[in-house]
Write a protein that holds these residues in place. Structure first.
Motif, PDB file in Angstrom:
ATOM      1  N   SER A   1      -0.086  -1.230  -9.699  1.00  0.00           N
ATOM      2  CA  SER A   1       0.768  -2.374  -9.582  1.00  0.00           C
ATOM      3  C   SER A   1       2.239  -1.958  -8.923  1.00  0.00           C
ATOM      4  CB  SER A   1       0.934  -3.284 -10.875  1.00  0.00           C
ATOM      5  OG  SER A   1       1.386  -2.390 -11.930  1.00  0.00           O
TER       6      SER A   1
ATOM      7  N   LYS B   1      -2.486  -6.459  -7.516  1.00  0.00           N
ATOM      8  CA  LYS B   1      -3.876  -6.908  -6.750  1.00  0.00           C
ATOM      9  C   LYS B   1      -4.993  -6.696  -7.464  1.00  0.00           C
ATOM     10  CE  LYS B   1      -5.944  -6.319  -2.128  1.00  0.00           C
ATOM     11  NZ  LYS B   1      -6.337  -5.275  -1.202  1.00  0.00           N
ATOM     12  N   GLU B   2      -5.919  -8.064  -7.626  1.00  0.00           N
ATOM     13  CA  GLU B   2      -6.969  -7.993  -8.463  1.00  0.00           C
ATOM     14  C   GLU B   2      -8.219  -8.803  -7.417  1.00  0.00           C
ATOM     15  OE1 GLU B   2      -6.578 -10.053 -12.075  1.00  0.00           O
ATOM     16  OE2 GLU B   2      -5.302  -8.497 -12.928  1.00  0.00           O
TER      17      GLU B   2
ATOM     18  N   ASP C   1      -8.373   3.325  -7.534  1.00  0.00           N
ATOM     19  CA  ASP C   1      -7.835   2.853  -8.776  1.00  0.00           C
ATOM     20  C   ASP C   1      -6.447   1.688  -8.158  1.00  0.00           C
ATOM     21  OD1 ASP C   1      -9.359   4.521 -10.258  1.00  0.00           O
ATOM     22  OD2 ASP C   1      -8.010   5.932 -10.466  1.00  0.00           O
ATOM     23  N   ASN C   2      -6.504   0.568  -9.181  1.00  0.00           N
ATOM     24  CA  ASN C   2      -5.470  -0.324  -8.631  1.00  0.00           C
ATOM     25  C   ASN C   2      -4.395  -0.094  -9.506  1.00  0.00           C
ATOM     26  OD1 ASN C   2      -7.207  -2.091  -7.293  1.00  0.00           O
ATOM     27  ND2 ASN C   2      -8.232  -2.888  -9.072  1.00  0.00           N
TER      28      ASN C   2
ATOM     29  N   CYS D   1       2.348   1.721  -3.358  1.00  0.00           N
ATOM     30  CA  CYS D   1       1.437   1.920  -4.524  1.00  0.00           C
ATOM     31  C   CYS D   1       0.726   3.461  -4.413  1.00  0.00           C
ATOM     32  CB  CYS D   1       0.298   1.028  -4.566  1.00  0.00           C
ATOM     33  SG  CYS D   1       0.825  -0.706  -5.182  1.00  0.00           S
TER      34      CYS D   1
ATOM     35  N   GLN E   1     -16.525  -6.866  -6.152  1.00  0.00           N
ATOM     36  CA  GLN E   1     -15.152  -6.909  -6.925  1.00  0.00           C
ATOM     37  C   GLN E   1     -14.877  -8.481  -7.251  1.00  0.00           C
ATOM     38  OE1 GLN E   1     -12.365  -5.265  -4.338  1.00  0.00           O
ATOM     39  NE2 GLN E   1     -12.509  -3.290  -4.821  1.00  0.00           N
TER      40      GLN E   1
ATOM     41  N   ASN F   1       0.831  -1.028   0.010  1.00  0.00           N
ATOM     42  CA  ASN F   1       0.097   0.038  -0.035  1.00  0.00           C
ATOM     43  C   ASN F   1       0.742   1.265   0.042  1.00  0.00           C
ATOM     44  OD1 ASN F   1      -2.437  -1.285  -0.011  1.00  0.00           O
ATOM     45  ND2 ASN F   1      -2.474  -1.552   2.146  1.00  0.00           N
TER      46      ASN F   1
END
Length: 437
Positions: A111, A156-157, A108-109, A23, A300, A20
């Motif tokens: 990586s 992370k998905e 928002d994701n 990112c 999700q 975290n």
């Protein structure tokens, strides 16, 4: 040849705090890159690339603002990749004018990017990555032996962690397959996903499979639950009160002077743009409850399951086409952005994943040395007769069987289009138009 391998990792092994932090700082620098170049443009200064921006950040920004020293806590290569991605977004905007680059949000994701500096090690059931250390893998023996890893991303998905590795493979390791058939024409559609010139039909999984229908019902139910928990739905009485308040405020606003209106725009929660009444959403006005966060997590997961089912089906269709080892494969070069503008068919077109089908087919054709021919968007594959070449002026979507007035040929509409596409691949020309009606 560079190939990408995607590996699933155990959720427990990843240090979430480190992930975290890295990112979050990457998002901050991405947004800072956009802000800096925006101010430069307004002041008439030059555009900063990611190399020049890095020098400005280290020598000017951090020295003038010691409060932002926490930027150094993240890995430098991850930050450089964030700057590079922002520069690519600007270049696309300058060249194709796709759209001005948007700011990254919390939801928002993003990586974590890393490079192989002789720190990455791969064993049978685990992999070593900088900062995170050893991580266990679900799949065994998926990566090829004695391969050179260039870089990778930790993604992370939907509460699942994946590592995407970019691997360099020698050309000698790629198999040269012997071509067995002449060629294949493929016609994409909504009733059937794909119809091949040899007679095979791949059904549309969105209409036939019960799993997808169950998941779509579940998504509808969860969206209703989420809107209820966030308090978006309001009763009729609350709407009437709000409307009366707004009407009274409009009357008071009209009596004010220009200076008083400017003060209200800054201080109050209301703003007026082009004589329209717009209510501003105050940031952090209401905290999200724990139950709402749980529903978001369930949403999700369900979305992720649905996308995985659709992508795997598309991959299976492409693999079955490539297994024939044809000399060429002809496909229509569809304008998907233009087709999506039709609001009646937009959802079904996006769910069918025609764009991903094209990308994966190109990748597989390059891998196995198969020629991929893209027909012109205006090529009349469905309007022309595959037997005599007679062309119709108009053909409705409701007409599923093609009837030729010249030779009396009766054939399925999609099969007729796939045969015409195969003819285009063999000759490289349009079918001869004998008669037009």
């Amino acid at each position: 040849m560079i190939k990408v391998y995607k590996l699933r990792i155990y959720f427990q092994d990843v240090n979430i705090e480190k992930f975290n932090i890295n990112c979050g700082i990457r998002k901050f620098i991405y947004n800072l890159f956009i802000i800096k170049n925006k101010t430069n443009y307004e002041n008439g200064e030059k555009f900063l690339g990611y190399m020049e921006f890095e020098k400005w950040l280290n020598h000017e920004f951090l020295l003038d603002n010691p409060e932002y020293k926490w930027i150094k806590n993240a890995s430098q290569k991850n930050l450089k990749d964030g700057m590079r991605c922002a520069e690519i977004a600007f270049k696309r905007f300058f060249k194709t004018k796709e759209g001005y680059p948007n700011y990254k949000r919390k939801r928002d994701n993003v990586s974590f990017y890393f490079v192989n500096d002789n720190h990455i090690k791969v064993e049978r059931h685990r992999i070593k990555i900088p900062i995170f250390g050893w991580l266990r893998i679900y799949e065994y023996g998926y990566l090829p032996k004695n391969c050179k890893i260039l870089s990778g991303n930790l993604v992370k998905e939907a509460n699942n962690f994946y590592i995407c590795l970019r691997v360099e493979i020698k050309e000698t390791e790629i198999d040269n397959f012997v071509k067995s058939t002449d060629g294949v024409g493929v016609d994409l559609g909504l009733k059937e996903f794909a119809v091949v010139s040899d007679g095979r039909v791949f059904e549309n999984i969105n209409k036939t499979s019960t799993k997808i229908k169950k998941l779509e019902k579940k998504i509808k139910h969860l969206n209703k639950e989420l809107s209820r928990r966030l308090g978006k739905k309001k009763s009729k009485k609350e709407r009437e009160k709000k409307f009366r308040r707004d009407e009274s405020y409009k009357k008071q606003y009209k009596k004010l002077s220009k200076e008083e209106k400017k003060k209200l725009k800054k201080e109050s929660m209301y703003s007026f743009d082009n004589k329209r009444f717009i209510k501003k959403e105050i940031a952090n006005k209401k905290t999200i409850s724990k139950n709402a966060l749980k529903t978001i997590a369930f949403l999700q997961k369900t979305y992720y399951k649905l996308t995985r089912i659709r992508t795997e089906y598309v991959r299976s269709v492409v693999n079955s086409l490539v297994k024939l080892n044809p000399k060429f494969i002809t496909v229509e070069n569809l304008n998907i952005k233009g087709l999506v503008k039709n609001y009646k068919l937009a959802k079904s077109i996006l769910n069918s994943k025609w764009g991903y089908f094209k990308e994966f087919l190109e990748y597989q054709c390059k891998k196995k040395n198969i020629e991929l021919i893209k027909a012109n968007t205006f090529y009349p594959s469905s309007k022309t007769c595959s037997r005599c070449g007679c062309k119709k002026k108009s053909l409705k979507l409701s007409e599923r069987t093609y009837v030729c007035f010249h030779c009396g040929n009766e054939i399925d509409r999609d099969l007729n289009a796939s045969l015409n596409l195969k003819y285009l691949g063999l000759t490289g020309e349009f079918t001869p138009n004998i008669l037009i009606r």
